[in-house]
Motif scaffolding. Sequence first.
Motif, PDB file in Angstrom:
ATOM      1  N   TYR A  66       9.550   3.959  -1.915  1.00 45.79           N
ATOM      2  CA  TYR A  66       9.349   2.979  -0.846  1.00 45.79           C
ATOM      3  C   TYR A  66      10.457   1.927  -0.846  1.00 45.79           C
ATOM      4  O   TYR A  66      10.978   1.545   0.202  1.00 45.79           O
ATOM      5  N   MET A  97       5.822   4.183  -5.365  1.00 44.77           N
ATOM      6  CA  MET A  97       6.176   2.836  -5.793  1.00 44.77           C
ATOM      7  C   MET A  97       7.663   2.654  -6.057  1.00 44.77           C
ATOM      8  O   MET A  97       8.120   1.528  -6.248  1.00 44.77           O
ATOM      9  N   THR A 134       8.594  -6.569   1.734  1.00 47.00           N
ATOM     10  CA  THR A 134       7.144  -6.614   1.528  1.00 47.00           C
ATOM     11  C   THR A 134       6.490  -7.862   2.097  1.00 47.00           C
ATOM     12  O   THR A 134       5.270  -7.996   2.019  1.00 47.00           O
ATOM     13  N   GLU A 140       3.640  -7.564   5.124  1.00 45.94           N
ATOM     14  CA  GLU A 140       2.327  -7.061   4.726  1.00 45.94           C
ATOM     15  C   GLU A 140       1.591  -8.061   3.839  1.00 45.94           C
ATOM     16  O   GLU A 140       0.384  -8.292   4.001  1.00 45.94           O
ATOM     17  N   SER A 141       2.329  -8.668   2.890  1.00 45.11           N
ATOM     18  CA  SER A 141       1.689  -9.623   1.980  1.00 45.11           C
ATOM     19  C   SER A 141       1.241 -10.877   2.717  1.00 45.11           C
ATOM     20  O   SER A 141       0.139 -11.394   2.480  1.00 45.11           O
ATOM     21  N   THR A 193      -5.781  -2.986   5.918  1.00 49.11           N
ATOM     22  CA  THR A 193      -5.615  -4.138   5.025  1.00 49.11           C
ATOM     23  C   THR A 193      -6.789  -5.104   5.169  1.00 49.11           C
ATOM     24  O   THR A 193      -7.371  -5.554   4.172  1.00 49.11           O
ATOM     25  N   ARG A 222       2.916   2.312   1.609  1.00 48.28           N
ATOM     26  CA  ARG A 222       3.859   2.835   0.617  1.00 48.28           C
ATOM     27  C   ARG A 222       3.549   4.285   0.258  1.00 48.28           C
ATOM     28  O   ARG A 222       2.420   4.625  -0.081  1.00 48.28           O
ATOM     29  N   GLY A 281      -3.004  -3.314  -7.922  1.00 46.57           N
ATOM     30  CA  GLY A 281      -2.159  -3.370  -6.725  1.00 46.57           C
ATOM     31  C   GLY A 281      -2.551  -2.380  -5.661  1.00 46.57           C
ATOM     32  O   GLY A 281      -2.947  -2.752  -4.558  1.00 46.57           O
ATOM     33  N   SER A 282      -2.476  -1.083  -5.960  1.00 48.72           N
ATOM     34  CA  SER A 282      -2.763  -0.086  -4.935  1.00 48.72           C
ATOM     35  C   SER A 282      -4.259   0.145  -4.817  1.00 48.72           C
ATOM     36  O   SER A 282      -5.003   0.048  -5.794  1.00 48.72           O
ATOM     37  N   LYS A 322      -4.771   3.961  -6.258  1.00 51.83           N
ATOM     38  CA  LYS A 322      -4.334   4.768  -5.118  1.00 51.83           C
ATOM     39  C   LYS A 322      -4.937   6.166  -5.118  1.00 51.83           C
ATOM     40  O   LYS A 322      -5.298   6.701  -4.067  1.00 51.83           O
ATOM     41  N   GLU A 366      -1.244  -1.789  -0.431  1.00 52.40           N
ATOM     42  CA  GLU A 366      -0.046  -0.934  -0.428  1.00 52.40           C
ATOM     43  C   GLU A 366      -0.214   0.316   0.428  1.00 52.40           C
ATOM     44  O   GLU A 366       0.348   1.373   0.130  1.00 52.40           O
TER      45      GLU A 366
END
Length: 811
Positions: A535, A532, A575, A578-579, A507, A529, A474-475, A771, A526
């Motif tokens: 946020y 996790m 979210t 952004e998604s 992104t 954020r 994810g991150s 991240k 992410e």
Amino acid sequence: MGQAKSSNLGYPRIGEKREWKKLLEAHWSGKIDAAELESETKKLRLGYLKKQRDLQTELIPVGDFSLYDHVLDTAFTFGLVPQRFTGGANSAAHGGDCGCARGSHDEEPAASADGGVQAFAPDEKGVYGLDAYFAVARGTKAFAASPMTKWFDTNYHYIVPELQGLTPKLTFNRPLAFYLEAKEELGIDGKPVIVGPLTLLKLARGIEADRFDSLLDELIPLYAQVLKELSEAGAKWVQIDEPILVLETSDEDAARLRRIYEAFAAAVPELNILLQTYFESVSRYEEVVRLPVQAIGLDFVHDRGRNLAALERHGFPQDKILAAGVIDGRNIWRSDLQVKLDLLRRIEKAANAKELFVQPSSSLLHVPVTTRSEEALEAKIKNGLSFADEKLTEIAVLVKALNEGVDAAAAEIRESVDAVAALNASPERNDESVREALNKLDARRPKRLSAYAVRRDVQAKHRPLPLLPTTTIGSLPQTTEVRQARSKWKKGEWSEERYTEFLHAETERWIRIQEEIGIDVLVHGEFERNDMVEYFGEQLAGFATSAFAWVQSYGSRCVKPPILFGDVKLLSPMTVTESAYAQSLTDKPVKGMLTGPITIYNWSFVRDDLPRAEVQNQIALALRAEVSALEEAGIGMIQVDEPALREGLPLKREDWQAYLDDAVYAFRASTTSVRDETQIHTHMCYAEFGDIIQAISDLDADVISIEAARSHGDLVTAFEDGTYDKGIGLGVFDIHSPRLPDLSEIESIAKRALEVLDPAQFWINPDCGLKTRREEEVVPSLKTMVAAAAALREQFARAAAEGAGVAGGQG
């Protein structure tokens, strides 16, 4: 009964504004030397002691302060330094788990010391210095740090002692040094604190099966020497922490416990020992209270009523003091002092002990320092909070009421009652729309429209993917530029438009990088954020964000959990923007990314006026609305992470099933509203998954990824019975290490998993979010991961072709 006294078990190390953290990191970066670190942290330490005295704490802990971790301090006191740091071994591996990389903006800097073996030799007195201490805690270029894991069921991490091949010896009487410091500098006759020998050994690693008792026999006289020297220096009380006693205690350990404390009583009969437990009820109440110590400390907050029930059933020895932990040492809510006073009266009546200590349920290490600085919080919320300083004030009020009569403390008690009542009566805690939504939930577990076998085929047709599809958790790397941009936006230095432009650019850059690498299922990264959990807490109704409510997670790393004070609901999508933007940039699927209800609960300061399951289900319903919004926006894969599910297991096994049932219900309430073609993912951090494999399956996620690279072989065995039938990715490289994995490593890890898992189930992914890693580490690692997946696909295709050829020849 004699007079009650106020007692504390431990005070936060970090300072009101994280002054402790800043000093540590200044030393690690070379800005201040060891002498300045010691002198400046001494000022903090003495300030903490003085503050506790000013708050009318009578039994003030000393030696609870640490430059990193209290378990590590205890290990160093007894010379238990891993051999690789002292020249006894050259291994750099440790296989420890460090929990999920939550990705807070408050990260501990990487260790960078050269760490030559000779640098860590003890001095002429046998004392290991700061360099060795921090090397064990943080690692060096030459040697990996000692393992780190959760301190029981808290969100604090301790350094796991490694005892392979070691012989304990008393190198430095650390409790004595702190006792004398408090006495000489402030005139405080403190209560030294030390982790007990049974707890120390039970939490350690590397003890050969037949050596536990010989190690214990070696430690007992060393502990006795520490106690004797304290007694000779004038100490009246010593607090020995044995939280291991709240876990299941075997007959063997019960016998060891008697041996330990009988030896102490014989060696130092004049010293008063407070045997302190916390976090749950003691497992062998009758045996524990008969031990030859002068006081027993019990948790009456997190004991699920069991300590109180045992006390009322079996009574309490008349020759001992009962140290009653009645103020919550792990959460931040103000106590209704009338309720607490009633509890103390009940404890007094049942115990009829010669004296009562009133104290927190555990060390205050687990709560922030003071509410004084929280100027931005609404009055009703701030008035309903109690951090470390406020908790000590609450204890002083209760002691005053016990000793002088309730009228002497009537005003303070009434103020607490009114503050709690005002918070409970607030609209935020009485949202009828949330109540109605909860009332509509069926007692049966929520279900997807179709069984997994049906969904799998629907998803394969709707969104074809290659064998062994590749993805990330994810991150993606949060650079200094990303953190600075977020800071400028929050401070108002950047407009919403400028910040959005920055996020879109970052992104798009990473979508292109992922496409170029050849990853099959992408993530948006992410970048917006900070954490996790925080946020989502900033956007959901029912949460508040503090300014300074920091607590230590590990080392210098602090986290600022959101404050879940009211009823939770979704105000607007969190979210989707952004998604959806990321998905618009590519034809490949992009996963929507959410944090699940159990993790949000476990990593927040949560209201204490409702049952856990009810709060989890409130969070679940808010997430369910977000999942639906993502699906409607065209996001066909949605990941709902639950890294904290396993770590939230209760300390007693008898409570596990109820916890897991509630956790599964909440997760499914979050995720089961989607169509068959929408694929639900989740992620968990490494743990003993064999214990909860059925619950993992019951979550009914289409794909689960598990942090596994460090303990991959052990984890794979949890799936060897063949009962797990859903998609699964067992992390193929370790994101906690900066080293780059090579192709053969990743192939080997994947092949080990494929010995027990169907290739059609298996996903190829890192073991956790990226991240905290740098781009120059992430890109080559992901390229190697994709190359390994391609090589494995080719091997399977070749084997399939050869198999088909054999079958054709037979025909």
